[in-house]
Design a protein around this motif. Structure first.
Motif, PDB file in Angstrom:
ATOM      1  N   ILE B  14      -7.320  -4.751   5.777  1.00 24.80           N
ATOM      2  CA  ILE B  14      -7.399  -5.210   4.378  1.00 24.80           C
ATOM      3  C   ILE B  14      -6.660  -4.214   3.477  1.00 24.80           C
ATOM      4  O   ILE B  14      -5.910  -4.598   2.581  1.00 24.80           O
ATOM      5  CB  ILE B  14      -8.877  -5.310   3.926  1.00 24.80           C
ATOM      6  CG1 ILE B  14      -9.689  -6.200   4.865  1.00 24.80           C
ATOM      7  CG2 ILE B  14      -8.989  -5.755   2.466  1.00 24.80           C
ATOM      8  CD1 ILE B  14      -9.554  -7.642   4.684  1.00 24.80           C
ATOM      9  N   GLU B  15      -6.896  -2.921   3.758  1.00 23.55           N
ATOM     10  CA  GLU B  15      -6.298  -1.896   2.904  1.00 23.55           C
ATOM     11  C   GLU B  15      -4.783  -1.824   3.063  1.00 23.55           C
ATOM     12  O   GLU B  15      -4.099  -1.265   2.210  1.00 23.55           O
ATOM     13  CB  GLU B  15      -6.941  -0.535   3.204  1.00 23.55           C
ATOM     14  CG  GLU B  15      -8.355  -0.432   2.631  1.00 23.55           C
ATOM     15  CD  GLU B  15      -9.202   0.631   3.291  1.00 23.55           C
ATOM     16  OE1 GLU B  15      -8.640   1.465   4.030  1.00 23.55           O
ATOM     17  OE2 GLU B  15     -10.429   0.614   3.091  1.00 23.55           O
ATOM     18  N   SER B  16      -4.257  -2.361   4.157  1.00 25.76           N
ATOM     19  CA  SER B  16      -2.806  -2.300   4.360  1.00 25.76           C
ATOM     20  C   SER B  16      -2.085  -3.502   3.732  1.00 25.76           C
ATOM     21  O   SER B  16      -0.863  -3.561   3.744  1.00 25.76           O
ATOM     22  CB  SER B  16      -2.492  -2.237   5.857  1.00 25.76           C
ATOM     23  OG  SER B  16      -2.783  -3.477   6.463  1.00 25.76           O
ATOM     24  N   LEU B  17      -2.851  -4.452   3.175  1.00 25.93           N
ATOM     25  CA  LEU B  17      -2.223  -5.621   2.565  1.00 25.93           C
ATOM     26  C   LEU B  17      -1.502  -5.235   1.271  1.00 25.93           C
ATOM     27  O   LEU B  17      -1.990  -4.399   0.517  1.00 25.93           O
ATOM     28  CB  LEU B  17      -3.277  -6.687   2.246  1.00 25.93           C
ATOM     29  CG  LEU B  17      -3.956  -7.353   3.441  1.00 25.93           C
ATOM     30  CD1 LEU B  17      -5.149  -8.182   2.964  1.00 25.93           C
ATOM     31  CD2 LEU B  17      -2.975  -8.226   4.210  1.00 25.93           C
ATOM     32  N   ALA B  18      -0.378  -5.867   1.037  1.00 20.42           N
ATOM     33  CA  ALA B  18       0.374  -5.591  -0.195  1.00 20.42           C
ATOM     34  C   ALA B  18      -0.102  -6.515  -1.310  1.00 20.42           C
ATOM     35  O   ALA B  18      -0.595  -7.613  -1.054  1.00 20.42           O
ATOM     36  CB  ALA B  18       1.860  -5.801   0.055  1.00 20.42           C
ATOM     37  N   PHE B  19       0.052  -6.050  -2.552  1.00 22.07           N
ATOM     38  CA  PHE B  19      -0.262  -6.866  -3.720  1.00 22.07           C
ATOM     39  C   PHE B  19       0.636  -8.098  -3.732  1.00 22.07           C
ATOM     40  O   PHE B  19       1.835  -8.015  -3.470  1.00 22.07           O
ATOM     41  CB  PHE B  19      -0.051  -6.052  -5.002  1.00 22.07           C
ATOM     42  CG  PHE B  19      -0.273  -6.840  -6.247  1.00 22.07           C
ATOM     43  CD1 PHE B  19      -1.553  -7.145  -6.664  1.00 22.07           C
ATOM     44  CD2 PHE B  19       0.809  -7.297  -6.996  1.00 22.07           C
ATOM     45  CE1 PHE B  19      -1.758  -7.891  -7.812  1.00 22.07           C
ATOM     46  CE2 PHE B  19       0.612  -8.039  -8.151  1.00 22.07           C
ATOM     47  CZ  PHE B  19      -0.684  -8.331  -8.555  1.00 22.07           C
ATOM     48  N   ARG B  20       0.038  -9.273  -4.028  1.00 20.31           N
ATOM     49  CA  ARG B  20       0.808 -10.516  -4.087  1.00 20.31           C
ATOM     50  C   ARG B  20       1.033 -10.903  -5.551  1.00 20.31           C
ATOM     51  O   ARG B  20       0.072 -11.288  -6.230  1.00 20.31           O
ATOM     52  CB  ARG B  20       0.061 -11.671  -3.427  1.00 20.31           C
ATOM     53  CG  ARG B  20      -0.291 -11.591  -1.958  1.00 20.31           C
ATOM     54  CD  ARG B  20       0.774 -11.051  -1.115  1.00 20.31           C
ATOM     55  NE  ARG B  20       0.682 -11.539   0.251  1.00 20.31           N
ATOM     56  CZ  ARG B  20       0.380 -10.782   1.297  1.00 20.31           C
ATOM     57  NH1 ARG B  20       0.129  -9.498   1.144  1.00 20.31           N
ATOM     58  NH2 ARG B  20       0.360 -11.298   2.516  1.00 20.31           N
TER      59      ARG B  20
END
Lengths: 118, 181
Positions: B14-20
């Motif tokens: 989850i923490e590695s997801l980029a802002f969309r």
């Protein structure tokens, strides 16, 4: 650039010795090359981590190899649950920038422990 | 039971997801330009679980020399030679927020806020949509979501009122076998 870790055994019991060899081929000689035995959690909560042992090679050449040896601690043991897993690994790093790791199991049964019925 | 280390919704993923971005002008370059024009001070504003912290972390990496401050009562104002990234400013009593900010000394700052305030220009208002949730779930699962999963995403989005973090936490529990979907 490549760093490799070869473990002699992928599973050990607490008190036994984790041994193996790290080899590296880098573009320049690192100031420091290190190998550590560590654990981390994986799961719902933020990652927690701990270091059980570390070997540092000072003034390492750009290419080299190093045997390592760590006594496996009694805890925490490798564990698989629905909310958290505890994972052990050996990590090799050059100047903290380039790192690789190889997972292993540390537990009395040499298998990941689970809660019965989980 | 899926072990935690194999759960696709585990925290490190989850923490590695980029802002969309959900609209124009939400790219990092555009936000940085507005921040520079505003005197290197500003706030990312949005509700819980809308990506504020994720966005500020990404801005911080883009800016390079930054200091992350987890603001809470008892934390003193910060003096730093690097840009301050302030999370949790709303944990401070309302009356002290402005004075706390004024006492900080740094070449720039970016804060996360739930509502505009503290005298900080709004750099971006983060919003969420069911499509963003679907997109995140597809990335975490490593495959496009099917109709069943898309419907689950829409239900979760409505139940959690657009709080993406809460949606992903629910999916973690379902995947772990703690909760039926």
């Amino acid at each position: 650039m490549s760093i490799q870790i070869v473990l002699d055994r992928a599973a050990v019991a607490p008190g036994e010795t984790v041994t193996g060899e790290a080899t590296w081929t880098l573009t320049t000689a690192p100031k420091q090359f290190g190998i550590r035995l560590f654990w981390h959690t994986s799961g719902k909560a933020s990652r927690d981590t701990g270091i059980a042992g570390e070997q540092i090679v000072m003034n390492a050449a750009a290419r080299g190899s190093q045997r390592f040896s760590f006594v496996a601690p009694s805890k925490p043991v490798s564990y698989d649950g629905p909310l958290v897993s505890i994972l052990w690994a050996v990590e090799a790093f050059a100047d903290a920038d380039d790192t690789v790791h190889e997972y292993l199991i540390i537990s009395p049964t040499r298998e990941r422990l689970t809660l019965s019925g989980a | 039971m899926t072990p935690a280390r194999l759960n696709p919704f585990r925290s490190e993923r989850i923490e590695s997801l980029a802002f969309r971005p959900t609209g124009p002008g939400q790219d990092l370059a555009g936000i940085q330009e507005r921040w520079e024009k505003a005197g290197r001070r500003g706030a990312v504003v949005g509700p819980h679980g809308s990506g504020k912290t994720t966005l500020v972390e990404q801005l911080g990496r883009r800016l390079g020399d930054t200091t992350w401050v987890d603001v809470r009562p008892g934390v003193a104002p910060v003096t730093s030679s690097s840009v301050l990234l302030l999370d949790g400013l709303e944990r401070l009593p309302w009356l002290t927020r402005r004075s706390w900010l004024a006492a900080c000394c740094a070449p720039g700052l970016i804060a996360t806020l739930h509502r505009p305030g503290c005298g900080l220009p709004v750099l971006l208002r983060t919003t969420t949509t069911p499509d963003v949730l679907e997109n995140l779930v597809a990335e975490l699962l490593g495959q496009p979501v099917d109709d069943h999963r898309a419907a689950e995403c829409r239900r979760l989005f409505a139940e959690h009122r657009g709080d993406l973090r809460a949606c992903l936490e629910t999916l973690y529990r379902r995947w772990a076998g703690e909760e039926s979907g």
